[in-house]
Design a protein around this motif. Structure first.
Motif, mmCIF file in Angstrom:
data_model
loop_
_atom_site.group_PDB
_atom_site.id
_atom_site.type_symbol
_atom_site.label_atom_id
_atom_site.label_comp_id
_atom_site.label_asym_id
_atom_site.label_seq_id
_atom_site.Cartn_x
_atom_site.Cartn_y
_atom_site.Cartn_z
ATOM 1 N N ILE A 78 35.941 40.745 46.145
ATOM 2 C CA ILE A 78 37.157 40.586 45.329
ATOM 3 C C ILE A 78 36.788 40.201 43.897
ATOM 4 O O ILE A 78 37.343 40.752 42.939
ATOM 5 C CB ILE A 78 38.073 39.479 45.935
ATOM 6 C CG1 ILE A 78 38.576 39.868 47.316
ATOM 7 C CG2 ILE A 78 39.194 39.096 44.965
ATOM 8 C CD1 ILE A 78 39.860 40.617 47.409
ATOM 9 N N LEU A 79 35.846 39.259 43.743
ATOM 10 C CA LEU A 79 35.553 38.725 42.406
ATOM 11 C C LEU A 79 34.899 39.744 41.471
ATOM 12 O O LEU A 79 34.810 39.512 40.274
ATOM 13 C CB LEU A 79 34.666 37.477 42.505
ATOM 14 C CG LEU A 79 35.241 36.285 43.273
ATOM 15 C CD1 LEU A 79 34.351 35.069 43.107
ATOM 16 C CD2 LEU A 79 36.653 35.943 42.829
ATOM 17 N N ASP A 80 34.434 40.874 42.042
ATOM 18 C CA ASP A 80 33.823 41.912 41.198
ATOM 19 C C ASP A 80 34.845 42.940 40.716
ATOM 20 O O ASP A 80 34.526 43.790 39.888
ATOM 21 C CB ASP A 80 32.726 42.656 41.980
ATOM 22 C CG ASP A 80 31.461 41.832 42.104
ATOM 23 O OD1 ASP A 80 31.260 40.933 41.270
ATOM 24 O OD2 ASP A 80 30.682 42.092 43.042
ATOM 25 N N ILE A 81 36.058 42.910 41.239
ATOM 26 C CA ILE A 81 37.042 43.944 40.891
ATOM 27 C C ILE A 81 37.497 43.772 39.443
ATOM 28 O O ILE A 81 37.917 42.681 39.037
ATOM 29 C CB ILE A 81 38.265 43.884 41.839
ATOM 30 C CG1 ILE A 81 37.824 44.166 43.277
ATOM 31 C CG2 ILE A 81 39.353 44.863 41.393
ATOM 32 C CD1 ILE A 81 38.910 43.957 44.319
ATOM 33 N N GLN A 82 37.395 44.854 38.680
ATOM 34 C CA GLN A 82 37.858 44.823 37.286
ATOM 35 C C GLN A 82 39.353 45.144 37.280
ATOM 36 O O GLN A 82 39.748 46.256 37.598
ATOM 37 C CB GLN A 82 37.063 45.860 36.473
ATOM 38 C CG GLN A 82 37.565 46.059 35.044
ATOM 39 C CD GLN A 82 37.545 44.776 34.209
ATOM 40 O OE1 GLN A 82 36.573 44.033 34.206
ATOM 41 N NE2 GLN A 82 38.645 44.499 33.508
ATOM 42 N N PRO A 83 40.209 44.170 36.929
ATOM 43 C CA PRO A 83 41.650 44.457 36.949
ATOM 44 C C PRO A 83 42.046 45.451 35.855
ATOM 45 O O PRO A 83 41.433 45.472 34.785
ATOM 46 C CB PRO A 83 42.301 43.091 36.693
ATOM 47 C CG PRO A 83 41.228 42.178 36.261
ATOM 48 C CD PRO A 83 39.891 42.805 36.513
ATOM 49 N N THR A 84 43.043 46.260 36.157
ATOM 50 C CA THR A 84 43.517 47.202 35.144
ATOM 51 C C THR A 84 44.929 46.846 34.686
ATOM 52 O O THR A 84 45.410 47.359 33.700
ATOM 53 C CB THR A 84 43.538 48.650 35.688
ATOM 54 O OG1 THR A 84 44.364 48.673 36.858
ATOM 55 C CG2 THR A 84 42.139 49.118 36.060
#
Ligand code: AHM
Ligand code: MG
Length: 338
Positions: free
Chosen positions: A302-308
Motif C-alpha cells: 500500500i505504502l508504495d502506491i503513487q496516488p493520482t
C-alpha cells in the motif's frame, strides 16, 4: 507505575531522540486535542443531539451523519490557526482546505477521515478518527491538491483515535507504534503501550462476508481455506470478526493479531475498492507495518502506491504478516500451493 502523558512522550521524541521537529510535535498535540473534543461529542450521543443524519451528502455521494460533519469541523477549527499546517484534506470535503492567510502557515499537510465507521454511530459501537501527516514538497511555493499526492511511505506521522469503551489514540512517527488511553478525570492521553507488535501468524480474519459472491478468486480461495478449518489445507480452525469500523478492526489486530480485508469486488468493478488510500489505507498501512505487520492491495505494498487523486480508493489487505503475504501470493501466483 510512572504515567507518561502523550505531551511528555512527544517532548521526549523531540528532545531526547530528535525524532520529530517541534512543529510536528505541536501539530500532533493539536490533533490529539481535537480527538478529545470529538470523543466528548461521541460520548454525549442522543443527549448532545449528535446522532442521526445531516441533510447533506459528501463528495462520494454518501449521506453524511451529523457526527461526520461535527468531527470534520472540530479538526479544521483546531488546526487552522496553529501555524504548523499549509493545508488539510478530509474524506468529507471535496477539495483541500488551505489554511487562510490570516493565520501563520506551516510546512505540513494533514489528511483525515474525521469519523470512520459512520454506520456504527447511531448503534453505540466503536468508531474513530484516522489521520495522516505529510510534508509539503521541498521548494514548493503555494499549496495545491497535487502536493498531497504523495505515496504513503512519505508520511511523517499517522494514527487514529478509537472511540470505544475507552478512547485510545494510536500513533506512529516512524519509530514503532505507541498507544495512549484518554484519562477523562485528568483530561489527558496516557501512554499504555509502546512498541506494539502484531503476531506474524493468526487464526482470526475480518471481512464483510456478505460480499462473498462478488469477490475475486484469490480472496475467495483464502477465505474458503480458513473456513475449512482443521480438516482443510490450513490445518487449523479460524475465527471471524467484522465490526464495520476500520479503526476498531485495526485496533483489534494491533492488540492481538489478525487479518483485515476490504478487497476489490464485482459490485462496482470500476472502483479499485471501497476504502480510501489517503485517509484510511495509508495511515493504517503504516501503523501496521510499524508494528511488524504488512499491508498490500493484493499485489503491491500500500505504502508504495503513487496516488493520482485525493479521494482515490484502494483494495486493502492488512495485518499479521504471514497471512497478508499469503493472500498477496494468491493474487500474484494463483496456482501456488496453500
Ligand atoms: P466510512 O469512512 O464512510 O465510515 O466507511 C468506511 C468503513 C470502514 O470503517 C469499514 O471497514 C467499512 O466501511 C465497512 O463497510 P461495510 O459497510 O461494507 O461493512
Ligand atoms: Mg472511513
Amino acid at each position: 507505575m510512572k504515567r507518561i502523558s502523550l505531551s511528555r512522550y512527544l517532548v521526549e521524541q523531540q528532545r531526547v531522540d530528535g525524532r520529530i521537529p517541534p512543529q510536528l510535535r505541536l501539530l500532533l498535540e493539536v490533533v490529539a486535542r481535537a480527538c478529545k473534543h470529538i470523543s466528548h461529542s461521541v460520548n454525549k450521543g442522543a443527549l448532545g443531539d449528535v446522532l442521526g443524519t445531516a441533510s447533506s451528502e459528501n463528495v462520494q455521494g454518501e449521506v453524511q451523519k451529523k457526527l461526520d460533519i461535527i468531527a470534520n469541523e472540530v479538526l479544521i477549527e483546531a488546526n487552522e490557526w496553529g501555524g504548523h499546517l499549509a493545508a488539510m484534506a478530509s474524506e468529507e470535503m471535496e477539495g483541500i482546505y488551505v489554511v487562510p492567510n490570516r493565520y501563520p502557515q506551516g510546512e505540513y499537510l494533514l489528511l483525515f477521515d474525521p469519523l470512520d465507521g459512520s454506520s456504527n454511530i447511531d448503534v453505540n459501537v466503536s468508531i474513530g478518527t484516522i489521520f495522516s501527516v505529510l510534508k509539503m514538497p521541498e521548494g514548493d511555493r503555494g499549496v495545491d491538491e497535487g502536493d498531497f499526492l504523495q505515496a504513503g511511505k512519505q508520511q511523517v506521522a499517522a494514527g487514529y483515535c478509537v472511540y470505544g469503551p475507552q478512547t485510545t489514540l494510536v500513533l506512529t512517527v516512524g519509530d514503532g507504534v505507541a498507544m495512549f488511553t484518554l484519562d477523562r478525570e485528568q483530561g489527558s492521553f496516557v501512554l499504555v503501550q509502546e512498541n506494539v507488535q502484531i503476531p506474524a501468524d493468526t487464526k482470526e480474519f475480518a471481512i464483510n462476508m456478505s460480499n462473498m459472491r462478488h469477490w475475486d478468486a484469490p480472496v475467495k480461495r483464502y477465505v474458503d481455506e480458513c473456513l475449512a478449518g482443521k480438516e482443510g489445507p490450513r490445518g487449523k480452525d479460524f475465527n471471524m470478526r467484522w465490526i464495520a469500523s476500520m479503526v476498531a478492526d485495526v485496533h483489534r489486530i494491533l492488540t492481538r493479531g489478525g487479518i483485515f480485508m476490504y478487497p476489490w469486488d464485482k459490485r462496482e468493478p470500476e472502483k479499485p475498492g471501497k476504502l480510501r488510500l489517503m485517509y484510511e489505507a495509508n495511515p493504517m498501512g503504516w501503523l501496521v507495518e510499524q508494528a511488524g505487520g504488512a499491508a498490500t492491495n493484493g499485489r503491491e505494498r500500500i505504502l508504495d502506491i503513487q496516488p493520482t487523486k485525493l479521494h482515490e480508493r484502494v483494495s486493502v489487505i492488512l495485518g499479521s504478516k504471514n497471512e497478508v503475504e499469503r493472500v498477496t501470493r494468491y493474487h500474484l501466483d494463483p496456482s501456488s500451493p496453500a
